[in-house]
Write an enzyme that holds these catalytic residues in place. Structure first.
Site, PDB file in Angstrom:
ATOM      1  N   LEU A  42       0.834  -1.199   0.000  1.00 47.37           N
ATOM      2  CA  LEU A  42       0.000   0.000   0.000  1.00 47.37           C
ATOM      3  C   LEU A  42       0.869   1.250   0.000  1.00 47.37           C
ATOM      4  CD1 LEU A  42      -2.422  -1.502   2.626  1.00 47.37           C
ATOM      5  CD2 LEU A  42      -3.008  -0.994   0.240  1.00 47.37           C
TER       6      LEU A  42
ATOM      7  N   THR B  81       6.342   0.783   2.087  1.00 40.54           N
ATOM      8  CA  THR B  81       7.369   1.584   2.760  1.00 40.54           C
ATOM      9  C   THR B  81       6.647   2.587   3.642  1.00 40.54           C
ATOM     10  OG1 THR B  81       8.810   1.379   0.845  1.00 40.54           O
ATOM     11  CG2 THR B  81       9.388   3.071   2.457  1.00 40.54           C
TER      12      THR B  81
ATOM     13  N   LYS C 104      15.615  -0.039   5.372  1.00 43.25           N
ATOM     14  CA  LYS C 104      15.189   0.561   4.097  1.00 43.25           C
ATOM     15  C   LYS C 104      15.259   2.094   4.166  1.00 43.25           C
ATOM     16  CE  LYS C 104      12.355   1.255   0.414  1.00 43.25           C
ATOM     17  NZ  LYS C 104      12.643   0.950  -0.963  1.00 43.25           N
TER      18      LYS C 104
ATOM     19  N   LYS D 121       9.110  11.033  -0.462  1.00 40.08           N
ATOM     20  CA  LYS D 121       8.263  10.371   0.547  1.00 40.08           C
ATOM     21  C   LYS D 121       9.136   9.565   1.510  1.00 40.08           C
ATOM     22  CE  LYS D 121       5.900   6.195   1.100  1.00 40.08           C
ATOM     23  NZ  LYS D 121       5.524   4.914   0.610  1.00 40.08           N
TER      24      LYS D 121
HETATM   25  P1  NAD Z   1       0.757   2.491  -6.028  1.00 39.40           P
HETATM   26  O1  NAD Z   1       0.170   3.773  -5.558  1.00 39.40           O
HETATM   27  O2  NAD Z   1       1.002   2.288  -7.478  1.00 39.40           O
HETATM   28  O3  NAD Z   1      -0.180   1.265  -5.554  1.00 39.40           O
HETATM   29  C1  NAD Z   1      -0.829   1.196  -4.335  1.00 39.40           C
HETATM   30  C2  NAD Z   1      -2.142   0.449  -4.541  1.00 39.40           C
HETATM   31  O4  NAD Z   1      -2.820   0.358  -3.275  1.00 39.40           O
HETATM   32  C3  NAD Z   1      -3.107   1.165  -5.480  1.00 39.40           C
HETATM   33  O5  NAD Z   1      -3.549   0.259  -6.489  1.00 39.40           O
HETATM   34  C4  NAD Z   1      -4.253   1.610  -4.582  1.00 39.40           C
HETATM   35  O6  NAD Z   1      -5.512   1.630  -5.236  1.00 39.40           O
HETATM   36  C5  NAD Z   1      -4.191   0.545  -3.507  1.00 39.40           C
HETATM   37  N1  NAD Z   1      -4.849   0.950  -2.270  1.00 39.40           N
HETATM   38  C6  NAD Z   1      -4.770   2.144  -1.637  1.00 39.40           C
HETATM   39  N2  NAD Z   1      -5.534   2.114  -0.525  1.00 39.40           N
HETATM   40  C7  NAD Z   1      -6.116   0.889  -0.474  1.00 39.40           C
HETATM   41  C8  NAD Z   1      -7.024   0.272   0.429  1.00 39.40           C
HETATM   42  N3  NAD Z   1      -7.508   0.929   1.479  1.00 39.40           N
HETATM   43  N4  NAD Z   1      -7.429  -1.001   0.184  1.00 39.40           N
HETATM   44  C9  NAD Z   1      -6.962  -1.654  -0.907  1.00 39.40           C
HETATM   45  N5  NAD Z   1      -6.087  -1.129  -1.808  1.00 39.40           N
HETATM   46  C10 NAD Z   1      -5.691   0.147  -1.576  1.00 39.40           C
HETATM   47  O7  NAD Z   1       2.097   2.286  -5.186  1.00 39.40           O
HETATM   48  P2  NAD Z   1       3.345   1.358  -5.558  1.00 39.40           P
HETATM   49  O8  NAD Z   1       4.267   2.101  -6.447  1.00 39.40           O
HETATM   50  O9  NAD Z   1       2.844   0.015  -5.959  1.00 39.40           O
HETATM   51  O10 NAD Z   1       4.067   1.275  -4.129  1.00 39.40           O
HETATM   52  C11 NAD Z   1       3.544   0.508  -3.058  1.00 39.40           C
HETATM   53  C12 NAD Z   1       4.488   0.629  -1.872  1.00 39.40           C
HETATM   54  O11 NAD Z   1       5.783   0.143  -2.259  1.00 39.40           O
HETATM   55  C13 NAD Z   1       4.713   2.085  -1.415  1.00 39.40           C
HETATM   56  O12 NAD Z   1       4.803   2.132  -0.023  1.00 39.40           O
HETATM   57  C14 NAD Z   1       6.037   2.471  -2.074  1.00 39.40           C
HETATM   58  O13 NAD Z   1       6.734   3.473  -1.344  1.00 39.40           O
HETATM   59  C15 NAD Z   1       6.772   1.146  -2.056  1.00 39.40           C
HETATM   60  N6  NAD Z   1       7.797   1.014  -3.111  1.00 39.40           N
HETATM   61  C16 NAD Z   1       7.540   1.434  -4.373  1.00 39.40           C
HETATM   62  C17 NAD Z   1       8.526   1.305  -5.354  1.00 39.40           C
HETATM   63  C18 NAD Z   1       8.271   1.785  -6.770  1.00 39.40           C
HETATM   64  O14 NAD Z   1       9.250   1.834  -7.545  1.00 39.40           O
HETATM   65  N7  NAD Z   1       7.032   2.091  -7.168  1.00 39.40           N
HETATM   66  C19 NAD Z   1       9.757   0.722  -5.043  1.00 39.40           C
HETATM   67  C20 NAD Z   1       9.968   0.269  -3.742  1.00 39.40           C
HETATM   68  C21 NAD Z   1       8.983   0.418  -2.779  1.00 39.40           C
END
Ligand code: NAD
Length: 341
Positions: free
Chosen positions: A104, A139, A215, A290
């Site tokens: 999330l 994260t 991290k 973030k």
């Molecule tokens: P994202 O915003 O693309 O995806 C998050 C998903 O969670 C969305 O599909 C959203 O609809 C869903 N969501 C939000 N609230 C919800 C709820 N209450 N119930 C169900 N689903 C819900 O984010 P992401 O890029 O996939 O990143 C996810 C996590 O991983 C974050 O914490 C981010 O910091 C971390 N991260 C991301 C990356 C990257 O390159 N994108 C790399 C490492 C870590």
């Protein structure tokens, strides 16, 4: 001692990093225990991770998925029809699945989802009669993570481990992510078996919360190195140095770091880098900012003195807002500083 009680025991000091390599043995040991799985949050990372998980699970297992964005769940079902069910809500995921993975965006989303999953505290009666394993890959800050872990363990409904990741969307798609986990030793093998279906390296850093602490410390360093590299490259180029010659020298000298060597912020220095593609793709400046914010909040909470953090945060806030920088790879700091492109 039950695993829930074990994880609730006082946090132990960080243990030396243990690198777990996926093995068939790990996987088959979990196989005997698992048949129902849950994945919540099918975003940029989660969608690809859940896809890899489903592909590696035995065909007879069921994966319950949920995302507030119903289009994401529907798309996932279209692409992975075998053994996938869309749950009506996150409580249903928690009731039906023995292992639940969450991916999330931010702390408040993790808090909200776990509140819905854990209340009322009757999961073992209302669903599978077994302690759940909750693996949170988001994260977030270690304080929120600890609070959620405590809600899960204190009610006896399951154990909760933090497993933030690195490797980006490309790593998520290829199944080559690195997970940094904070977990009681008793659950490390099981968690490693699960995460190995989505990643290549699983680093156990210590008790619950340790994965996030590792991290955030890493991403703090990355955020600063990125600014310092942009400044040093800009400085040398303004003085008349050739960008490639300067980078080549730094990269065999003491200034070498990931932003100078792999993600150099000057266009043309490294073929295929985000800078060489108009700063497209890569690690978005908003995500970098973030993570930096989470590191600063968590450091303040622990009374850790930081000399550079607030200055770096102010700079990323400006970069994130700048019309010619927003939405770009974080190396766009070089452009913000007026670097020659
Ligand atoms: P994202 O915003 O693309 O995806 C998050 C998903 O969670 C969305 O599909 C959203 O609809 C869903 N969501 C939000 N609230 C919800 C709820 N209450 N119930 C169900 N689903 C819900 O984010 P992401 O890029 O996939 O990143 C996810 C996590 O991983 C974050 O914490 C981010 O910091 C971390 N991260 C991301 C990356 C990257 O390159 N994108 C790399 C490492 C870590």
């Amino acid at each position: 001692m039950s695993i829930a009680r074990a994880i609730a025991s006082p946090l132990r000091r960080l243990a030396p990093v243990a690198v777990r390599q996926p093995s068939r043995m790990c996987f088959s040991s979990s196989r005997n225990l698992q048949a129902t799985w849950g994945f919540i949050g099918l975003g940029r990372m989660g969608f690809a991770m859940a896809k890899n998980l489903r592909a590696k699970l035995p065909a007879e297992d069921t994966l319950f998925v949920q995302d507030v964005n119903t289009a994401a769940s529907r798309k996932f079902l279209e692409e992975n029809s075998q053994g996938v069910r869309i749950a009506d809500n996150v409580r249903e995921v928690a009731e039906k699945a023995e292992t639940v993975i969450t991916c999330l965006p931010e702390p408040q989303h993790v808090k909200g989802v776990f509140k819905q999953m854990l209340e009322p505290a009757t999961l073992l009666k209302d669903g599978v009669n077994k302690e759940r394993l909750f693996i949170d890959c988001s994260t977030i800050d270690p304080m929120t993570s600890a609070a959620v872990a405590s809600d899960a363990t204190s009610t006896g409904q399951g154990i909760f481990i933090d497993a933030p990741m690195s490797g980006g969307v490309v790593g998520a798609q290829a199944g080559t992510l690195t997970f940094m986990i904070g977990a009681a030793p008793e659950v490390v093998e099981q968690a490693t078996a699960v995460l190995s279906m989505m990643g290549r390296r699983i680093l156990h850093l210590g008790a619950q919360g340790a994965g996030l602490k590792g991290k955030l410390a890493n991403n703090y360093l990355l955020a600063l190195n990125n600014i310092a590299t942009a400044e040093a490259m800009n400085m040398g180029i303004q003085w008349g140095l050739d960008p490639k010659a300067l980078a080549g020298m730094i990269n065999i000298s003491t200034g070498k770091c990931w932003p100078s060597e792999i993600n150099n912020p000057v266009p043309g220095v490294i073929e295929g880098s985000p800078a060489s593609r108009g700063y497209e793709g890569g690690f978005g400046v908003a995500l970098a900012n973030k993570d930096l914010g989470l590191a600063l909040t968590s450091a303040k909470e622990a009374n850790v003195k930081l000399a550079l953090g607030d200055t770096a945060k102010a700079l990323y806030d400006e970069v994130e807002r700048a019309e010619n920088c927003k939405g770009k790879d974080f190396s766009v700091v070089y452009r913000y500083l007026g670097g020659r492109e």
